[in-house]
Design a protein around this motif. Sequence first.
Motif, short mmCIF file in Angstrom:
data_model
loop_
_atom_site.label_atom_id
_atom_site.label_comp_id
_atom_site.label_asym_id
_atom_site.label_seq_id
_atom_site.Cartn_x
_atom_site.Cartn_y
_atom_site.Cartn_z
N ARG A 160 5.44 -3.85 0.78
CA ARG A 160 5.66 -4.70 -0.38
C ARG A 160 4.83 -4.24 -1.57
N THR A 161 3.54 -3.91 -1.33
CA THR A 161 2.69 -3.50 -2.44
C THR A 161 3.16 -2.17 -3.04
N ASN A 162 3.80 -1.32 -2.22
CA ASN A 162 4.38 -0.09 -2.75
C ASN A 162 5.34 -0.38 -3.89
N ASN A 231 14.20 -2.68 -7.57
CA ASN A 231 13.04 -3.03 -6.75
C ASN A 231 13.05 -4.49 -6.29
N GLU A 232 13.70 -5.34 -7.05
CA GLU A 232 13.63 -6.78 -6.77
C GLU A 232 14.13 -7.15 -5.38
N PRO A 233 15.32 -6.67 -4.94
CA PRO A 233 15.74 -7.04 -3.58
C PRO A 233 14.85 -6.45 -2.49
N VAL A 234 14.22 -5.30 -2.76
CA VAL A 234 13.32 -4.71 -1.77
C VAL A 234 12.08 -5.61 -1.61
N VAL A 235 11.55 -6.10 -2.72
CA VAL A 235 10.40 -7.02 -2.66
C VAL A 235 10.79 -8.29 -1.91
N LEU A 262 13.32 -1.13 5.27
CA LEU A 262 12.59 -1.23 4.01
C LEU A 262 12.11 0.16 3.55
N GLN A 263 11.65 0.95 4.50
CA GLN A 263 11.16 2.29 4.16
C GLN A 263 12.29 3.16 3.62
N ASP A 264 13.48 2.99 4.15
CA ASP A 264 14.65 3.73 3.64
C ASP A 264 14.89 3.39 2.17
N ALA A 265 14.79 2.10 1.85
CA ALA A 265 15.00 1.66 0.46
C ALA A 265 13.90 2.21 -0.45
N ILE A 266 12.67 2.24 0.05
CA ILE A 266 11.55 2.77 -0.73
C ILE A 266 11.74 4.26 -0.99
N PHE A 267 12.21 4.99 0.03
CA PHE A 267 12.44 6.43 -0.17
C PHE A 267 13.53 6.66 -1.21
#
Length: 307
Positions: A160-162, A231-235, A262-267
């Motif tokens: 989340r902090t990412n 980023n909003e839906p990932v948070v 979640l990590q896939d979305a961050i990548f």
Amino acid sequence: MTADGSELSDIAVRQNGDACQRLLKARQWRWAVAVRWQLAQIALVLAAPILAVTLGLAVPEAKPFIAFLAVCLTLLDVTLVDRAYKTTLKTAARSSELFDIQLLKLAWHGLVAGMRPTPEETDRAVRGWEGLRTKHSIENWYALDVDKVPMGLARAICQRTNVTYDSDLRRLYRIWLDSLMVGVTVIIVSLGMASQATFADFVLSAVVPMAPFLIWGLRERFRQADAVKANEPVVQEAEKLIEAVIAGNCPDHDCLVRSRSLQDAIFQRRATTVLLFPGIYRYRRPDAERDMLAGAAYWVEKAIERA
């Protein structure tokens, strides 16, 4: 161990160990390379046009050549610089992914991230980082508080902090971009009025040379807005996972699967979103890190209270 027998996180300890620090150095070098291509693009779309406008107003007979040069610069940006820039972003995103999966104890997802960086590539990147003259501290990358809670919860808090850290910086960048665009436009118009040039001469000597910058600025501004929105839906998903873990409604296996998603979305965000303007990160970093620590502390305290 926690009261229910769960093993506490060791993320805060391991992130400063030799293995993770090497991956973090490689990560930072890859982003430094991407920044260099970003600077090359900025030079094409900002510095060169400003020089062209100045020359066009000072040497009127050079206006056709300057207009032709502006077109060439735009083509160079599209065909070479922008493509190289995006390639380095993906390479840097893979290095970031390698650091995260090692630290957060996740599996590499090749269908999303592609080929895993080889040991040789990582070693070259580490040497590149160590050769930099100036570099900021990379210890305590994630909040130390996460080691007060179980691994599944600590992992989700870090994820989340990412994303929240990134959104905070991009909102500031968007404001700076808007101010820069307005300021440059005012300067162009003022120069045109001061030179008392005809409208046609003004277009050739000022508007056409600045077109690459205006196009870049608009493109960059909308990219940053889209990144914040993405980023909003990932948070939201990260917070749902955190709340589920705190409430005891997420078995370890399910938490691992959801964190991997979640990590896939961050990548994907890292690999497809352009960088911030050089200097913004350093300017905003102290406040952004305080916000990050506050966010992590909030969820850790909430988990401890619930326990």
